[in-house]
Enzyme design. Structure first.
Site, PDB file in Angstrom:
ATOM      1  CD  GLU A 145     -25.157   7.242  63.713  1.00 56.56           C
ATOM      2  OE1 GLU A 145     -25.640   8.371  63.899  1.00 56.56           O
ATOM      3  OE2 GLU A 145     -23.959   6.985  63.922  1.00 56.56           O
ATOM      4  CB  SER A 160     -16.785   5.928  67.161  1.00 55.17           C
ATOM      5  OG  SER A 160     -17.017   4.907  68.062  1.00 55.17           O
ATOM      6  CG  ASN A 162     -20.675   9.208  68.292  1.00 51.87           C
ATOM      7  OD1 ASN A 162     -21.402   9.239  69.285  1.00 51.87           O
ATOM      8  ND2 ASN A 162     -20.011   8.135  67.934  1.00 51.87           N
ATOM      9  CG  HIS A 182     -21.580   3.866  64.797  1.00 53.26           C
ATOM     10  ND1 HIS A 182     -22.063   5.092  65.193  1.00 53.26           N
ATOM     11  CD2 HIS A 182     -20.661   3.523  65.724  1.00 53.26           C
ATOM     12  CE1 HIS A 182     -21.460   5.472  66.300  1.00 53.26           C
ATOM     13  NE2 HIS A 182     -20.607   4.539  66.646  1.00 53.26           N
TER      14      HIS A 182
END
Ligand SMILES: NC(=O)c1ccc[n+]([C@@H]2O[C@H](COP(=O)([O-])OP(=O)(O)OC[C@H]3O[C@@H](n4cnc5c(N)ncnc54)[C@H](O)[C@@H]3O)[C@@H](O)[C@H]2O)c1
Length: 292
Positions: free
Chosen positions: A154, A121, A193, A142
């Protein structure tokens, strides 16, 4: 020469790895799902069986499709079983040293043409690629939780990643019916994120300062901002320990006290209230694990 992907390795049969494996299997790939823990492999398989059963009973998938997908997944604790794969998605615990150790071993086992991707992450692949003899084939891929449902992936190209690897990773993501976006440069936390992190920080600030309850903050995000889920319910879904580890990782990188996990998150982790997976986080759940 571009790599033709037929066999996919997934390492880590936890929340993310087991679902990533199933997403790939449903798209026709042969999967080797590896985990150091036999218990995690058995748990991952059980959860997948429940999730797939639900889709079958709702008529979203046929029993035959699900059965065929399971047949394509080999569950194993042997890393050597990854000696014939074309791409690996690593989804183990979010700890840099453990990931580095794994990539170093994997580099000696996986075929020379294989792409080694991390689902981390936060950790950019340049922090890992140098332990391999193939940095140009290392990148971030990701997925989002729950990987069976969330469409976006991603793909992050580090300075060491070749254009061909980034392109193959993008094509691979499309082939499993997900929507890839490419980050041309590395940045910790990537796009989604980083934006979410700001929202979470503000939500925790408002809670810790007694401005509003976590329930009301979640309601504001849903009803005023039109988010499908509030930040505290989302933390329960992803795992409060994940939030903790992400912040610790960031703190170790920056040395900035403000990057440390918040008091509330720290307390929850100390109490073992990690969210849906433990039956209690900010909210209480009748049955663990998470339903998706
Ligand atoms: N949980 C999320 O919402 C989420 C979302 C996107 C990305 N990620 C990332 O995905 C990765 C996995 O997260 P998770 O939530 O699935 O974790 P998890 O704790 O549910 O699962 C991790 C699994 O890795 C296994 N493992 C640990 N060390 C290993 C090793 N050396 N070799 C093989 N298996 C090993 C563990 O036994 C466990 O089954 C992390 O890097 C995390 O940052 C998590």
């Amino acid at each position: 020469m571009s790599v033709e992907i037929k066999k996919v390795g997934v390492i880590g049969a936890g929340t993310m790895g087991s679902q990533i494996a199933m997403v790939c299997a449903l798209s026709g790939y042969s999967i080797t799902l590896q985990d150091v823990s036999e218990e995690s492999l058995a748990k991952g398989k059980n959860i997948l069986e429940e999730q797939m059963q639900k889709r079958v009973s709702k008529g979203r998938l046929t029993a035959e499709t699900v059965e065929a997908a399971f047949k394509r997944i080999k569950f194993t604790s042997s890393l050597e079983a990854l000696s014939d794969i074309d791409i690996v998605i690593e989804a183990i615990v979010e700890k840099l040293e453990i990931k580095r150790e794994l990539f170093s071993k994997l580099d000696k086992i996986a075929p020379a043409h294989a792409i080694l991707a991390t689902n981390s992450s936060t950790i950019v692949s340049s922090k890992i690629a140098d332990v391999t003899e193939r940095p140009e084939k290392v990148c971030n891929v990701h997925f989002f939780n729950p990987a069976l449902v969330m469409e976006l992936v991603e793909v992050v190209r580090g300075p060491h990643t070749s254009a061909e690897t980034a392109e193959t990773a993008m094509e691979f993501v499309k082939s499993i019916n997900k929507h890839p976006i490419l980050l041309n440069k590395e940045i910790s936390g990537f796009v989604a994120n980083r934006i979410l992190g700001k929202l979470m920080d503000e939500a925790v600030y408002l809670l810790e300062n007694g401005i509003a309850s976590y329930e009301d903050i979640d309601i504001v995000c849903k009803k005023a901002l039109n988010h499908p889920i509030g930040p505290f319910a989302l933390m329960d879904l992803t795992g409060i320990d994940v939030n903790y580890l992400v912040r610790m990782q960031r703190y170790q990188e920056s040395g900035d006290e403000r990057d440390k996990p918040s008091r509330i998150v720290q307390e929850k982790v100390e109490k073992g209230e990690l969210g849906r997976k433990t039956g209690k986080g900010f909210y209480t759940y009748e049955a663990a694990p998470a339903k998706v």
